[in-house]
Design an enzyme around this catalytic site. Structure first.
Site, PDB file in Angstrom:
ATOM      1  N   TRP B 163      -0.944   3.306   6.650  1.00  0.00           N
ATOM      2  CA  TRP B 163      -2.262   2.995   6.096  1.00  0.00           C
ATOM      3  C   TRP B 163      -2.562   1.519   6.024  1.00  0.00           C
ATOM      4  CZ3 TRP B 163      -1.233   0.173   1.831  1.00  0.00           C
ATOM      5  CH2 TRP B 163      -0.048   0.444   1.143  1.00  0.00           C
ATOM      6  N   PRO B 183      -8.468   1.226   5.024  1.00  0.00           N
ATOM      7  CA  PRO B 183      -8.454   1.952   3.756  1.00  0.00           C
ATOM      8  C   PRO B 183      -7.786   3.320   3.798  1.00  0.00           C
ATOM      9  CG  PRO B 183     -10.585   2.262   4.792  1.00  0.00           C
ATOM     10  CD  PRO B 183      -9.774   1.412   5.730  1.00  0.00           C
ATOM     11  N   CYS B 184      -7.272   3.748   4.931  1.00  0.00           N
ATOM     12  CA  CYS B 184      -6.693   5.097   5.022  1.00  0.00           C
ATOM     13  C   CYS B 184      -5.679   5.327   3.907  1.00  0.00           C
ATOM     14  CB  CYS B 184      -5.963   5.293   6.354  1.00  0.00           C
ATOM     15  SG  CYS B 184      -7.063   5.347   7.751  1.00  0.00           S
ATOM     16  N   GLY B 185      -5.850   6.419   3.213  1.00  0.00           N
ATOM     17  CA  GLY B 185      -4.843   6.764   2.222  1.00  0.00           C
ATOM     18  C   GLY B 185      -4.987   6.076   0.883  1.00  0.00           C
TER      19      GLY B 185
END
Lengths: 366, 235
Positions: B163, B183-185
């Protein structure tokens, strides 16, 4: 999804007349422009394989990253071709005259583009974002097999709707259901094509729709689009990457959707409170007190605005001059769910170009 | 808000509340540091009443100094070479003792400044960090140069974590290419963060703590230490 509408969208193309920038012309006379039919759903740098050979005899030996420009404005490569056209050509220009460069990539204005891979990454990334908006997680896209990813990408590059539909249906990205396409779904489901997830029983269900809004404004004095000043900088365009929230059961039009994304232009007519659509458990007290105070501020603002309105003959609200999606200007009363289901791009985003008429500031009232 | 049912995300209005609370605490707790400033979005047409929801939080011209990570041994040899830089704040040093040649080369570029912009993502409903770096004369730095400014542990984070990675994208408000930390996760680890702290779990999620907690994780990529006063703050 409506088969006819999908075909219409996938077959859409823009005739381009591409001129090589004079700084890269090494022969006399200069080469004729390249005439290319560019798919609306595609991306300009993907045309490099057609454009380069056309100019190969005149290009200098060392070339760099391809980039395009329209009337001096460098074009953002990650925006689909059709959207760029709808956005920058208020009066559609056919063919669309663009200038191509193979040198001097404006890195201060355009994000880097390393060929097809960058564009593919951008598409997959948008798909991930769309999945998150629709399902609350990006798992389906992140878990795509390598083979599926390649197939999906190739179907977009070649404009192959059948392959795209097959691969994308595995992603289970059902946007909002709408009763308007229910009948056509039944028939297409029987024929085995376009398996999709819309609920045939049909009311508008609550949910979020991925939308990318491109807004520019003209002064209310300008009636004819041709008189409008050209867009010479991206600062004149408001890019709003924000999902539209659909509430259950309510009749929600395209007009409602656009206004919900631009609340400050439509004070008094429509104030969206995103808190009211939150599904997760929340601390009601904390939220309602915060809401109460901010609603009060909003209300005061609306009150003050209305007072001014009384003394300034016209409303201070902006007016929607035009809304363009996939090159068409849909009637604003059309149910938004129909628009979302049928006019979205392969990235599962609905790209909407909006031109607002802004009232001129009336100094006597302030 | 009940921690157990919370999904780790915040609305744009909550973001606005959270960053303002954070900026206030920051100012109170570290008056010597540059302040975080709220910038209303320039996107909306001027002259019309704005309900001011849109905007972002900025921290600009921050030098990643040695003091942000005390474990770094100071290089004696570089001292003579960089007399001029010593007058100003010294550049951030790497953990590994690099040979003099590379140190000299790096220091000859001078001080590196960082601008951090905290923007709310309407899609993911979490904050996202946009940043850029430049030299004293405004010359922008590329990712390779930036990575040299980051603590060695970041290289690991950037490579291994699914992430935390950096890409170049258009700044959503400024329309120019900036670097972005993905911004993943975020919602998942923010939820975990709040759940793992029993005092927070008991009192419920306090929005005012969201940004501090988020930055305490994300800041690690840059070797940014959040003063403990801020982290210990409890309402």
């Amino acid at each position: 999804m409506n088969k006819e509408a999908r075909n219409f969208v996938w077959e859409g193309a823009i005739p381009l007349q591409i001129h090589l920038h004079e700084s890269q012309v090494t022969t006399v006379p200069p080469p004729p422009p390249a005439l290319i039919l560019a798919p609306r759903l595609g991306y300009l740098p993907l045309l490099a394989s057609q454009i380069k050979p056309h100019f190969s005899s005149t290009l200098p030996p060392v070339v760099d990253t391809i980039w395009f420009e329209y009337k001096g404005l460098p074009l953002k490569w990650y925006i689909p071709t059709g959207v760029l056209f709808d956005l920058l050509c208020a009066e559609p220009e056919r063919p669309w005259n663009l200038t191509v460069h193979f040198r001097g990539y404006p890195g201060n204005v355009l994000t880097p583009c390393e060929g097809e891979d960058s564009i593919k990454w951008s598409l997959i990334n948008s798909l991930k974002e769309a999945a998150y908006i629709i399902n609350g997680n990006s798992k389906n896209v992140m878990n795509m097999s390598q083979a599926d990813q390649v197939e999906l990408w190739r179907s977009v590059v070649s404009g192959n709707l059948e392959v795209y539909a097959r691969v994308s249906s595995k992603l289970k990205l059902g946007i909002v259901s709408d009763e308007y396409t229910a009948n056509s779904n039944l028939s297409s489901a029987r024929s085995g094509q376009f398996v999709d997830e819309t609920d045939i029983s049909g009311q508008d269900k609550a949910g979020r729709v991925p939308v990318r809004l491109y807004v520019w404004s003209v002064s209310e004095d300008i009636d004819d689009s041709e008189d409008a000043p050209p867009i010479d900088t991206w600062d004149k365009i408001s890019y709003i990457n924000q999902p539209v929230e659909i509430q259950e059961g309510k009749y929600f039009t395209l007009h409602d959707a656009v206004k919900s994304l631009l609340p400050e232009y439509f004070q008094g007519s429509f104030l969206i409170d995103e808190e009211s659509t939150r599904v997760q458990g929340e601390d009601e007290q904390r939220d309602s007190s915060e809401e109460a105070s901010s609603n009060k501020i909003a209300e005061d603002g609306v009150e003050i605005l209305c007072e001014h309105t009384k003394s300034c003959q016209k409303s201070d609200n902006a007016e929607i001059k035009l809304v363009r999606i996939q090159g068409i200007e849909p009637k604003l009363e059309i149910p938004f769910s129909w628009v979302a289901n049928n006019l979205m791009n392969p990235d599962y985003f609905l790209h909407i170009c909006v031109c607002l008429k802004i009232p001129r500031l009336n100094t006597t009232c302030r | 808000m009940d921690v157990l049912s919370w999904d780790g995300t915040i609305s744009s209005r909550e973001f606005r509340v959270a960053v303002r609370a954070f900026a206030e605490r920051w100012k109170e707790s570290n008056p010597d540091f540059p302040p975080w400033t709220w910038v209303p979005s320039a996107k909306r047409h001027p002259g019309l009443t704005s309900n001011q929801i849109d905007g972002y939080l900025t921290l600009e011209r921050l030098c990643l100094t040695e003091s942000t990570e005390k474990d770094i041994p100071f290089q004696e040899d570089s001292y003579e070479v960089t007399q001029v830089e010593k007058e100003e704040t010294a550049s951030f040093e790497e953990e590994d003792p690099a040979d003099n040649a590379t140190l000299v080369e790096r220091h000859s570029f001078g001080v590196h400044y960082y601008d951090f912009h905290l923007v709310h993502s309407a899609s993911y409903r979490v904050p996202v960090l946009f940043f850029r770096a430049y030299t004293t004369d405004g010359q922008p730095l590329v990712l390779d140069e930036i990575e040299k400014d980051l603590p060695a542990s970041s290289a690991e984070i950037l490579l291994e974590s699914k992430w935390t990675f950096i890409t170049q994208e258009d700044h959503p408000h400024l329309n120019r290419p900036w670097y972005k930390l993905h911004p993943c996760g975020t919602s998942e680890w923010m939820k975990l963060l709040f759940q793992s702290d029993t005092s927070m779990a008991n009192k419920g999620v306090a929005i005012e703590l969201y940004i501090v907690s988020w930055l305490s994780v994300v800041g690690q990529v840059f070797g940014l230490r959040i003063p403990s006063k801020l982290l210990n703050y409890r309402d």
